[in-house]
Scaffold this active site. Structure first.
Site, PDB file in Angstrom:
ATOM      1  N   TRP A 187      58.646 105.300 -54.790  1.00 46.35           N
ATOM      2  CA  TRP A 187      58.007 106.657 -54.206  1.00 46.35           C
ATOM      3  C   TRP A 187      59.044 107.353 -53.235  1.00 46.35           C
ATOM      4  CZ3 TRP A 187      53.652 102.667 -53.260  1.00 46.35           C
ATOM      5  CH2 TRP A 187      53.115 102.566 -54.531  1.00 46.35           C
ATOM      6  N   HIS A 188      60.200 107.299 -53.565  1.00 45.53           N
ATOM      7  CA  HIS A 188      61.120 107.836 -52.631  1.00 45.53           C
ATOM      8  C   HIS A 188      61.618 109.120 -53.433  1.00 45.53           C
ATOM      9  CE1 HIS A 188      61.819 103.999 -50.085  1.00 45.53           C
ATOM     10  NE2 HIS A 188      60.805 104.689 -49.933  1.00 45.53           N
ATOM     11  N   ALA A 189      61.113 109.923 -54.218  1.00 48.49           N
ATOM     12  CA  ALA A 189      61.764 110.879 -55.018  1.00 48.49           C
ATOM     13  C   ALA A 189      62.237 111.792 -54.241  1.00 48.49           C
ATOM     14  CB  ALA A 189      60.706 111.712 -55.838  1.00 48.49           C
TER      15      ALA A 189
END
Ligand SMILES: Cc1cc2nc3c(=O)[nH]c(=O)nc-3n(C[C@H](O)[C@H](O)[C@H](O)COP(=O)(O)OP(=O)(O)OC[C@H]3O[C@@H](n4cnc5c(N)ncnc54)[C@H](O)[C@@H]3O)c2cc1C
Ligand SMILES: *[C@@H]1O[C@H](CO)[C@@H](O)[C@H](O)[C@H]1NC(C)=O
Ligand SMILES: *[C@@H]1O[C@H](CO)[C@@H](O)[C@H](O)[C@H]1NC(C)=O
Ligand SMILES: *[C@@H]1O[C@H](CO)[C@@H](O)[C@H](O)[C@H]1NC(C)=O
Ligand SMILES: *[C@@H]1O[C@H](CO)[C@@H](O)[C@H](O)[C@H]1NC(C)=O
Ligand SMILES: *[C@@H]1O[C@H](CO)[C@@H](O)[C@H](O)[C@H]1NC(C)=O
Ligand SMILES: *[C@@H]1O[C@H](CO)[C@@H](O)[C@H](O)[C@H]1NC(C)=O
Ligand SMILES: *[C@@H]1O[C@H](CO)[C@@H](O)[C@H](O)[C@H]1NC(C)=O
Ligand SMILES: *[C@@H]1O[C@H](CO)[C@@H](O)[C@H](O)[C@H]1NC(C)=O
Ligand SMILES: *[C@@H]1O[C@H](CO)[C@@H](O)[C@H](O)[C@H]1NC(C)=O
Ligand SMILES: CC(=O)N[C@H]1CO[C@H](CO)[C@@H](O)[C@@H]1O
Length: 640
Positions: free
Chosen positions: A574-576
């Site tokens: 979830w580090h896009a």
């Protein structure tokens, strides 16, 4: 028709526009303040400490039960529901900021430092609250109205252990955005990351030029930090947490056997082992909204409108000038005008969605959906994400937290783990390819609280995977691997031209085989800990739950087995970043180095999407930094 009224192509219009609602706004703010104060005093007087604590327990239990019963929405129907089609005028502001997340809260704060500037901050979600303030319960917020509710599209090379090969993809739909529901980890990245941004043609963004902005926002309060690299009078708190009793000396010693030295990973050297740094103020989350909005609500030039879902950016296509937005709030439609700029801070998924809905994006894709193309730009084309692996544990002879929820909360009010920091406690940044001093993997060590949501709940494991996923919360230490510079790239696309529909999120983790090789190196590195003398003190050894689809094909712990299991038990971290990346050329970037959308006027993007290449850390810190710098760029562009 609206654009004729405003004549937005004429830049001089800025000074001529009226600000219809602004003066009435000041009066109402002043009148409301005393009422709020009275309520607060009454609440404190009637609550003795015991009563207060039972309220806390009831609040936490209530939210956990609600999360367990929550069904994720399938679209934005609730936000787009309209029962009155009149288009209402919300007024004219110098700047409209879309989204109050990690970046938007900072921009709204810094721009309203200029007393003459008015800012409208539009946020689709509602308030953050006492529950979201607690890091250890963050994953329950994924199952609430505070999360947009996305999943990835079915994946081919990752998320294969999850129902329908889809990973959950939380994004904060709440004041503070993802910084209200995230892990609270504060990890900036490596100097080379930012030097790389500059080398890609983004002048002004080298490490030496961005370091002052990291320092500006920060209020570091933990000991043993390298002072030269930290701020101590910014708005955003950074602290470490108490330790899980007995854990830290053993883990430090184990990594020292691998020649890892103790570091302040946000200081001079990132490579090494460390206690985790968090955005924490005491035992509470120091999100962007808490840090940059809470204490500034009395600024009469800042109007924060929650529950306001922006569906369209208004752009005069004859000259490419943005002049406002359309949004829906509580069933009513509004237009708001920007006499200076519209700033998109809607995040790495929703900023691309909104740009594409407004005609800015890949022309083929937009035309296919019947959207008139204003600018052909690679919006949503460069989704870069850290990939995570969730299948590794140490099984020990220790019993870490055999305590009830009430007991966990008794520790929490004393600012003690397990709930203060979640399951991330110690971290090792390591370089596996041996070529440089920048990490390519991050090993995260922690002991989850017994009340934590758990992998099975969060990820909706397939039945056959869940059946064998035999972790032991009382005795296991989790060892997660994150790849920090994977080569795989994904996309964000539209399903339709309707803002009601969720965008299509396709991270394509492990689609580039080089990433599987890096993952294998990381596993081999972690497995060395199985021989560690220090961990023998816990009688610890590697525990892997197993993966039925791989166990039936390969012998366990062979290379083929690990690569197979990588695809099954891998997640997006979830580090896009990168979906509206900055760069000098409109061929492979969306905004220029001053964050203005290529070929348009008065429209900038300021959020994690503009990050041109991933950081060797977690993106919140870099996003706050870039929002700080963007605010100065904007002030400079207006001669301040
Ligand atoms: C579960 C999870 C855990 C994470 N853990 C960490 C961590 O521990 N440390 C770390 O550094 N990073 C972490 N990250 C990543 C980090 O939180 C994000 O990269 C960062 O917060 C992104 O900031 P942003 O400003 O780009 O977007 P966001 O913070 O997502 O803000 C966007 C805001 O815009 C609003 N919005 C969107 N569309 C509209 C619209 N159309 N109209 C009105 N408002 C709109 C949203 O509701 C949201 O409030 C995590 C992310 C997640 C999801
Ligand atoms: C009640 O609890 C809150 C949050 O834990 C704390 O900040 C506050 O000081 C407490 N108040 C009293 C009267 O104990
Ligand atoms: C969840 O927590 C919030 C914030 O404290 C509280 O207002 C709300 O009532 C709680 N929800 C439930 C279902 O208990
Ligand atoms: C924000 O602007 C709206 C529309 O102009 C107005 O109705 C509202 O009172 C303002 N709110 C605040 C807090 O200033
Ligand atoms: C650690 O360093 C020592 C001394 O240089 C060396 O002998 C040993 O092999 C190294 N261990 C690892 C795991 O790299
Ligand atoms: C807002 O409140 C702060 C702290 O209470 C005060 O210093 C500041 O002057 C106030 N600002 C305005 C615009 O009223
Ligand atoms: C319209 O919908 C909103 C949001 O659902 C609701 O608050 C409002 O009462 C509705 N108004 C009417 C007239 O139905
Ligand atoms: C956990 O605590 C319960 C209740 O005190 C006890 O019965 C149980 O044996 C404990 N489990 C372990 C593994 O210590
Ligand atoms: C870890 O070490 C134990 C002995 O302590 C051994 O039985 C086990 O096979 C090892 N596991 C791996 C994955 O090497
Ligand atoms: C765990 O194992 C170690 C090493 O065998 C031993 O010294 C220690 O006493 C054990 N601890 C517990 C709680 O069993
Ligand atoms: C809030 C908190 O527990 N801080 C801790 C950070 O780490 C140092 C060193 O381990 C402790 O002394 C602090 O208490």
């Amino acid at each position: 028709m609206l654009r004729n009224v405003l004549n937005v192509c004429d830049t001089l219009i800025v000074g001529l526009l009226k600000v219809p609602h602004f003066h009435t706004l000041q009066a109402s703010t002043i009148m409301r303040a005393p009422i709020v104060l009275v309520v607060f005093l009454v609440a404190v007087r009637t609550n003795d400490a015991q009563h207060n604590f039972s309220d806390l327990v009831a609040m936490i239990s209530g939210n956990i039960s609600a999360a367990r019963a929550y069904t994720l929405p399938l679209d934005n129907e609730k936000l787009t529901y309209v029962n009155d089609t009149t288009l209402n005028n919300f007024g004219t502001f110098d700047f409209i900021v879309v989204g109050s997340g990690s970046a938007g809260s900072v921009v709204a704060n810094r721009l309203t430092e200029i007393a003459e500037w008015t800012v409208l901050l539009l946020e689709a979600g509602g308030s953050d609250d006492d529950f979201t303030d607690i890091l250890g319960f963050a994953s329950f917020s994924y199952f609430s109205e505070k999360n947009w509710g996305y999943n990835t599209t079915p994946q081919a090379d990752s998320c294969l252990g999850m129902v329908n090969n889809q990973c959950l993809y939380p994004r904060g739909k709440v004041r503070g955005g993802c910084s209200t529901i995230n892990g609270g980890v504060y990890a900036r990245g490596h100097p080379d990351d930012f030097d790389e941004w500059a080398e890609l043609g983004n002048s002004g963004w080298s490490y030496n030029e961005v370091l002052p902005y990291f320092i500006k926002s920060e209020r570091a309060v933990f000991p043993d930090r390298e002072e030269d690299f930290h701020g101590d009078d910014g708005y955003m708190y950074v602290d470490n947490t108490s330790e899980t009793p007995g854990l830290e000396p053993v883990i430090f010693a184990a990594f020292e056997e691998l020649n890892q030295t103790r570091v302040d990973y946000n200081g001079r050297n990132q490579l090494g082992v460390a206690k985790r740094q968090f955005n924490l103020k005491g035992n509470k989350r120091s999100s962007s909204s808490r840090a940059f909005l809470d204490d500034f609500q009395n600024r009469t030039n800042l109007n924060v409108s929650l529950g306001s879902f922006v569906t369209q950016i208004l752009i005069d296509s004859s000259c490419g000038a943005a002049y406002g937005v359309e949004f829906i709030k509580h069933g009513k439609r509004y237009v708001a005008y920007a006499s200076k700029e519209v700033i998109l801070s809607a995040g790495v998924i929703n900023s691309p969605q909104l740009l594409m809905l407004s005609g800015i994006g890949p022309s083929n894709g937009l035309q296919d959906l019947g959207i008139e193309v204003i600018r052909d730009l690679p919006v949503g084309q460069n989704l870069e994400d850290h990939v995570g692996y969730i299948g590794l544990f140490f099984r020990t002879n220790q019993t870490f937290y055999n305590i009830t929820l009430v007991e966990q909360l008794q520790l929490y009010v004393q600012n003690l783990r397990p709930v203060t920091g979640g399951s991330s406690e110690l971290v090792n940044f390591v370089n596996l390819d041996g070529t440089r001093d920048r990490p390519d993997a991050e090993i995260v060590i922690g002991v989850p609280a017994p009340s934590a949501a758990g992998v099975q709940f969060v990820f909706k494991l397939k039945d056959e995977v869940a059946e064998v996923f035999d972790t032991s919360p009382l005795h296991d230490i989790s060892v997660s691997i994150l790849l920090l510079h994977p080569k795989s790239r994904g996309t964000v696309k539209l399903l339709s031209n309707n803002p009601r529909d969720f965008p299509l999120i396709d991270p394509r983790g492990f689609s580039d085989e080089a990433d599987l090789e890096t993952f294998y190196k990381a596993v081999q590195y972690v497995l060395q800990l199985n021989e560690s003398v220090a961990l023998k003190g816990f009688d610890a050894s590697i525990h892997h739950p197993g993966v039925p689809s791989c166990d039936s094909l390969y012998n366990r712990f062979t290379k083929d087995w690990w690569l197979c299991s990588a695809k099954v038990l891998s997640i997006s971290a979830w580090h896009a970043t990168g979906t509206t990346r900055m760069g000098p050329s409109p061929v492979d970037s969306v905004v220029d180095p001053r964050l203005v959308v290529h070929g348009l006027k008065y429209l900038r993007v300021v959020d994690a999407g503009v990050i041109p290449s991933a950081v060797s850390g977690h993106p919140h810190a870099a996003t706050v930094m870039l929002a700080e710098k963007a605010s100065d760029i904007i002030k400079e562009d207006y001669g301040l």
